[in-house]
Design an enzyme around this catalytic site. Structure first.
Site, PDB file in Angstrom:
ATOM      1  CG  ASP A 219      28.205  43.681  20.766  1.00  0.00           C
ATOM      2  OD1 ASP A 219      27.264  44.469  20.613  1.00  0.00           O
ATOM      3  OD2 ASP A 219      29.035  43.407  19.875  1.00  0.00           O
ATOM      4  CD  GLU A 279      33.415  28.724  38.847  1.00  0.00           C
ATOM      5  OE1 GLU A 279      34.283  29.476  39.363  1.00  0.00           O
ATOM      6  OE2 GLU A 279      33.649  27.974  37.886  1.00  0.00           O
TER       7      GLU A 279
END
Length: 559
Positions: A219, A279
């Site tokens: 956002d 990751e």
């Protein structure tokens, strides 16, 4: 102070039933769920996570790739979840973390990825970080928010304005300083210049990645940093003001926001966030860029290089401006030039703007046909796509009475701007049930009577319904890789017809859209033209011409 958040009971959960495709987000269709208004299973009139899980088979029937769930975190709900008081929990009105885990598992079982809405730039003033920060100048989070001294005359430190109206600064009597809030006074801005803040936010992202989410919608991603010197924004010339981000009645449009957002330091943080996501397998992030003047420029910056965001969406197609072939080609073409290696995410609708059935289609001679044409157009452009709940039903903007308003934005600027409640009314599931099957209780916003004939059960078994038109289009898109990941070349843009070619691998698809209320004829493209079907449109190939009925389209494979 570095805050590390871990949940020992929630190790990383690899998606079940989903291929670990790191490129899944390219060309993906994402269905936005606004939890408060989707499905309530508790009877309190507010949608919840169990309600979303219950309706996942419906979402799967649309053949979308992912869902984006708007905030469900603990919050005082002054801005309905976009004021977060705990980043790593679930507000009790929406359920529990276990409900969220069940939702993710069920979505993955059905082949749907789950993206959640992270609100990075600000928190609620009830977040423990801010509660502590405002106590003194030397507490552990004292510098975690943007604090500033008053000017000698006691006024705010600069001229920055809030998106929701008025000054972006509020005086705090405890610290005897002003704090920055780009939105409501109850939404203080975090100080991303402090590395500890960045670390804490990255720990939040890791928490949800460990729970198995497939990505984030970020956002107001361009609001994270402000100018460290707190310099005044310059005025914006009247001819450059527009209402893409804020309504015209809001003085926010009077400034060129070069110091309170859009800062270059943001790129460094986005690289840190991308490194974290790398990751984990097959994670993607979409950034919301709230900027009227240089939205596509920022989108290009934020998605370039493969080391920041995967994709962004700007506000170009969320503005009130009517679509035209030239405007569509200009917006998409500008993005292609600005971000040749980037990836756009296009949307005609979301929880913050007037629904396109009212914003655009109501001005057409045949609103229903026009809406269906919009769906075909959106799902044919190069980029990914966001569809907002109810868009596939053709829901119109609800006219909410002042006494029923919930949105503080609408209350502030009523009656010239009625806020965002009109696009947030409950999803209509059953035409003849109480509250259209959304809840057994009293819905938090009224269900418009005009939405009842558009309910899911009223359209489900009608072959020509808007709902089934979306299903056909989504299946058609999935069957043609050129429409998902292909490049784009515009052909005709100057008249009422828009045409372009999408190419990917050995597949080339010609697309033509008649945005006018009159039948049109265009020349057939060169080469062998093989008309395609199963998309719900009726354009025809007639020898050397293509016949396009009003608000209709034509698709063909070219070789």
């Amino acid at each position: 102070m570095t805050t590390t958040i871990r949940d020992g009971n929630a190790p990383y959960r690899a998606p079940i039933g989903l291929e670990p495709d790191p490129e899944w987000w390219r060309g993906a269709v994402i269905y936005q769920v606004y939890p408060r208004s989707f499905r309530d299973t508790s009877g309190d009139g507010i949608g919840d996570l169990r309600g979303i899980a219950e309706k996942l088979p419906y979402i799967a029937s649309l053949d979308v790739d992912a869902i984006w769930i708007s905030p469900f975190f603990p919050s005082p709900m002054k801005d309905f979840g976009y004021d977060v008081s705990d980043y790593c929990g679930v507000d009790e009105m929406f359920g529990t973390l276990q409900d969220f885990d069940h939702l993710v598992a069920e979505a993955h079982r059905l082949g749907i990825r789950v993206m959640i809405d992270l609100v990075l730039s600000h928190t609620s003033d009830q977040h423990p970080w801010f509660v502590e920060s405002r106590k003194s100048f030397d507490n552990p989070t004292a510098d975690w928010y943007v604090w500033a001294e008053a000017k000698p005359d006691g006024t705010p430190p600069n001229n920055w304005l809030s998106v929701f109206g008025g000054s972006a600064w509020t005086w705090d009597t405890r610290r005897r300083q002003y704090y920055l809030h780009n939105f409501l006074t109850s939404q203080p801005d975090l100080n991303f210049h402090n590395p500890e803040v960045q670390d804490a936010i990255l720990d939040v992202a890791r928490f949800w990645l460990e729970r198995g989410v497939d990505g984030f919608r970020l956002d107001a991603v361009n609001f994270c940093f402000c100018d460290e010197e707190l310099r005044d924004n310059p005025p914006l010339p009247p001819e450059k003001r527009n209402a893409k981000v804020t309504p015209a009645v809001n003085p926010y449009n009077y400034q060129d926001h070069i110091y309170d957002k859009n800062r270059p330091e943001n790129l460094g943080f986005l690289r840190r966030l991308r490194a974290l996501m790398e990751e984990y397998p097959a994670i993607a992030a979409i950034g919301e860029v709230g900027e009227a003047q240089r939205g596509l420029e920022l989108v290009a910056e934020y998605t370039s290089g493969g080391d920041k965001l995967h994709k962004c969406y700007a506000f170009e197609f969320l503005s009130p401006d009517m679509l035209s072939p030239d405007r569509i080609a200009s917006i998409v073409g500008e993005f292609e030039i600005a971000a040749p290696e980037g990836w756009a995410c296009w949307a005609f609708s979301n929880h913050d703007v007037v629904r396109p059935a009212t914003r655009w289609a109501a001005q057409a001679a045949d609103p229903e046909r026009y809406l269906r044409l919009l769906a075909g157009l959106l799902l044919s452009l190069r980029g990914s796509v966001c569809i907002y709940q109810g868009e596939e039903l053709g829901l119109t903007e609800a006219d909410i009475a002042f006494e029923d308003l919930q949105d503080p934005y609408g209350i502030q600027f009523w009656p010239d701007f009625k806020g965002r409640d009109g696009c947030r009314t409950p999803m209509v599931w059953e035409k003849n049930s109480h509250a259209a099957g959304f809840t057994d209780g009293n819905p938090w916003l009224p269900v418009p009577r005009e939405h009842l004939p558009l309910a899911v059960d009223a359209q489900e078994h009608v072959l020509g319904s808007t709902l089934n038109h979306y299903r056909r289009l989504l299946a058609f898109r999935r069957n043609h890789p050129a429409l998902i990941r292909g490049d784009i070349e515009f052909m005709e843009t100057k008249g009422p017809v828009l045409s372009f070619v999408r190419r990917h691998g050995n597949e080339t698809i010609f697309c033509a859209f008649n945005l006018s209320e009159e039948e049109r004829f265009i020349a057939r493209p060169e080469g062998h033209v093989e008309p395609l079907d199963h998309h719900g449109f009726s354009g025809l190939l007639r020898q050397d011409k293509i016949e396009l009925p009003a608000y209709d389209a034509f698709f063909a494979r070219i070789s």
